[in-house]
Scaffold this active site. Structure first.
Site, mmCIF file in Angstrom:
data_model
loop_
_atom_site.group_PDB
_atom_site.id
_atom_site.type_symbol
_atom_site.label_atom_id
_atom_site.label_comp_id
_atom_site.label_asym_id
_atom_site.label_seq_id
_atom_site.Cartn_x
_atom_site.Cartn_y
_atom_site.Cartn_z
ATOM 1 N N TYR A 195 -2.305 -1.332 10.189
ATOM 2 C CA TYR A 195 -2.333 -1.491 8.888
ATOM 3 C C TYR A 195 -0.807 -1.095 8.380
ATOM 4 O O TYR A 195 -0.204 -1.719 7.726
ATOM 5 C CB TYR A 195 -3.473 -0.639 8.410
ATOM 6 C CG TYR A 195 -3.529 -0.855 6.988
ATOM 7 C CD1 TYR A 195 -4.370 -1.899 6.431
ATOM 8 C CD2 TYR A 195 -2.921 0.053 5.943
ATOM 9 C CE1 TYR A 195 -4.696 -2.082 4.847
ATOM 10 C CE2 TYR A 195 -3.258 -0.184 4.543
ATOM 11 C CZ TYR A 195 -4.164 -1.144 4.162
ATOM 12 O OH TYR A 195 -4.219 -1.173 2.813
ATOM 13 N N SER B 71 0.837 -1.221 0.100
ATOM 14 C CA SER B 71 0.211 -0.002 0.051
ATOM 15 C C SER B 71 0.879 1.167 -0.019
ATOM 16 O O SER B 71 1.858 1.031 0.232
ATOM 17 C CB SER B 71 -0.753 -0.036 1.257
ATOM 18 O OG SER B 71 -1.519 1.504 1.626
HETATM 19 P P1 NAD Z 1 -11.544 -5.894 -0.260
HETATM 20 O O1 NAD Z 1 -12.165 -6.067 0.998
HETATM 21 O O2 NAD Z 1 -12.425 -5.677 -1.491
HETATM 22 O O3 NAD Z 1 -11.157 -7.559 -0.195
HETATM 23 C C1 NAD Z 1 -10.328 -8.198 0.447
HETATM 24 C C2 NAD Z 1 -10.356 -9.452 0.268
HETATM 25 O O4 NAD Z 1 -9.773 -10.443 1.137
HETATM 26 C C3 NAD Z 1 -11.722 -10.483 0.037
HETATM 27 O O5 NAD Z 1 -11.759 -11.107 -0.985
HETATM 28 C C4 NAD Z 1 -11.966 -10.767 1.353
HETATM 29 O O6 NAD Z 1 -13.138 -11.850 1.247
HETATM 30 C C5 NAD Z 1 -10.814 -11.406 1.739
HETATM 31 N N1 NAD Z 1 -10.368 -11.634 3.148
HETATM 32 C C6 NAD Z 1 -10.573 -11.078 4.088
HETATM 33 N N2 NAD Z 1 -10.358 -11.415 5.166
HETATM 34 C C7 NAD Z 1 -9.849 -12.717 4.890
HETATM 35 C C8 NAD Z 1 -9.495 -13.954 5.587
HETATM 36 N N3 NAD Z 1 -9.155 -13.771 6.649
HETATM 37 N N4 NAD Z 1 -8.665 -14.971 4.779
HETATM 38 C C9 NAD Z 1 -8.809 -14.872 3.579
HETATM 39 N N5 NAD Z 1 -9.325 -13.918 2.731
HETATM 40 C C10 NAD Z 1 -9.945 -12.970 3.459
HETATM 41 O O7 NAD Z 1 -10.447 -4.848 -0.278
HETATM 42 P P2 NAD Z 1 -9.264 -4.651 -1.175
HETATM 43 O O8 NAD Z 1 -9.278 -2.989 -1.131
HETATM 44 O O9 NAD Z 1 -9.429 -5.119 -2.648
HETATM 45 O O10 NAD Z 1 -7.933 -4.958 -0.554
HETATM 46 C C11 NAD Z 1 -7.103 -5.860 -1.100
HETATM 47 C C12 NAD Z 1 -5.761 -5.705 -0.730
HETATM 48 O O11 NAD Z 1 -5.178 -4.261 -0.958
HETATM 49 C C13 NAD Z 1 -5.391 -5.551 1.075
HETATM 50 O O12 NAD Z 1 -4.421 -6.119 1.176
HETATM 51 C C14 NAD Z 1 -5.444 -4.032 0.973
HETATM 52 O O13 NAD Z 1 -4.791 -3.692 2.322
HETATM 53 C C15 NAD Z 1 -4.774 -3.572 -0.211
HETATM 54 N N6 NAD Z 1 -4.743 -2.087 -0.483
HETATM 55 C C16 NAD Z 1 -6.061 -1.725 -0.660
HETATM 56 C C17 NAD Z 1 -6.343 -0.296 -1.144
HETATM 57 C C18 NAD Z 1 -7.634 0.507 -1.501
HETATM 58 O O14 NAD Z 1 -7.407 1.609 -1.471
HETATM 59 N N7 NAD Z 1 -8.640 -0.249 -1.519
HETATM 60 C C19 NAD Z 1 -5.459 0.462 -1.166
HETATM 61 C C20 NAD Z 1 -3.780 0.034 -0.817
HETATM 62 C C21 NAD Z 1 -3.870 -1.486 -0.556
#
Ligand code: NAD
Length: 260
Positions: free
Chosen positions: A155, A142
């Site tokens: 985080y 991130s």
């Molecule tokens: P999201 O909530 O859409 O997806 C998260 C995924 O992880 C889902 O498929 C969920 O079911 C799964 N998950 C949650 N808990 C779990 C567990 N215990 N075991 C297995 N799977 C599990 O979120 P996202 O925004 O797509 O995030 C994905 C990654 O991207 C994360 O690591 C997040 O930190 C990172 N990220 C997101 C952003 C953003 O702005 N959305 C920015 C930077 C980094």
């Protein structure tokens, strides 16, 4: 480009993980999906991906906050799809509170999923990659792997740690065909961020459009969300021969967030 390769993408039932899984499937990779959600919706997603791209797509709902489940997920992928060539450690959660109010169980949950799960998955997948002398490990970090924000202690600590892990794995595999890199997105409009927009709208008594503009305005100079498709395209590039000598790199895709 990726025909015959198998990609395990954690947290791919939604958001960024799904974007990366789709992009890899479009290049011909077989996919192991993972994550939570409604069983019928996930089955529709699995079957739809397989049909759309003509690849094998499997699903396992392993809870990656548990080390044994992470190890089992890698084993199930190797048994079911034959190997893990591409490992994308993407599953992640968020929780916000000031340090002194941060619940210990939320700290544990975030460190377990956002940091430790990647360690256990890499540890389990590396022997097979070494045996074939090819592998791609991509960690979804991130902008918060590079800089901090208030109220995100677990985080930010997990994502900074994940970048450290990325570098160590890259060094230990430097003389092999295995690379390990990290993608550092800024704001992407996924359920994880929608929750933060909803919370801001409720806290400040503003509508969701205004809340999302405030969120972007505070951090992301482009004032536009990054998309899962753009992150998928970056993951595809990291799997291409052009990226063979990219090792241990945090790749920002953040609308200018960390350029400030
Ligand atoms: P999201 O909530 O859409 O997806 C998260 C995924 O992880 C889902 O498929 C969920 O079911 C799964 N998950 C949650 N808990 C779990 C567990 N215990 N075991 C297995 N799977 C599990 O979120 P996202 O925004 O797509 O995030 C994905 C990654 O991207 C994360 O690591 C997040 O930190 C990172 N990220 C997101 C952003 C953003 O702005 N959305 C920015 C930077 C980094």
């Amino acid at each position: 480009m990726l025909k015959g390769k198998v990609a395990l993408v954690t947290g791919s039932t939604s958001g960024i993980g799904l974007g990366m899984a789709r992009a890899l499937a479009a290049q011909g990779a077989d996919i192991m999906l993972n994550g939570f959600g409604d069983a019928a919706a996930i089955e529709a997603l699995r079957a739809g991906l397989a049909r759309e791209f003509g690849v094998r797509v499997a699903y396992d709902g392993a809870d990656l906050s548990k080390p044994a489940e992470v190890t089992r997920l890698v084993a199930v992928t190797e048994q079911g799809l034959g190997r893990v060539d591409i490992l994308i450690n993407n599953a992640g959660i968020q929780f916000t509170a000031k340090v002194e109010d941060f619940p210990p169980e939320k700290w544990e949950a975030i460190i377990n999923l956002n940091l430790s799960a990647a360690f256990y998955a890499i540890k389990a997948a590396l022997p097979g990659m070494r045996a074939r002398n090819w592998g791609r490990i991509i960690n979804t970090a991130s902008a918060h792997g590079l800089v901090a924000s208030e109220e995100k202690v677990a985080y930010v600590a997990a994502k900074h740690g994940l970048l450290g892990m990325t570098k160590v794995v890259a060094l230990e595999t430097a003389q092999t065909g295995i690379t390990c890199n990290a993608i550092c997105p800024g704001w992407v409009l996924t359920p994880l961020v929608q929750k933060q927009i909803d919370a801001l709208a409720a806290k400040d008594g503003i509508d969701k459009k205004e809340a999302s503009n405030r969120l972007l305005g505070a951090k992301q100079p482009s004032m536009e969300f990054v998309t899962p498709e753009q992150i998928g395209a970056l993951a595809v590039f990291l799997c291409s021969p052009g990226a063979d000598q990219m090792r241990g790199v945090p790749l920002s895709i953040d609308g200018g967030w960390v350029a400030q």
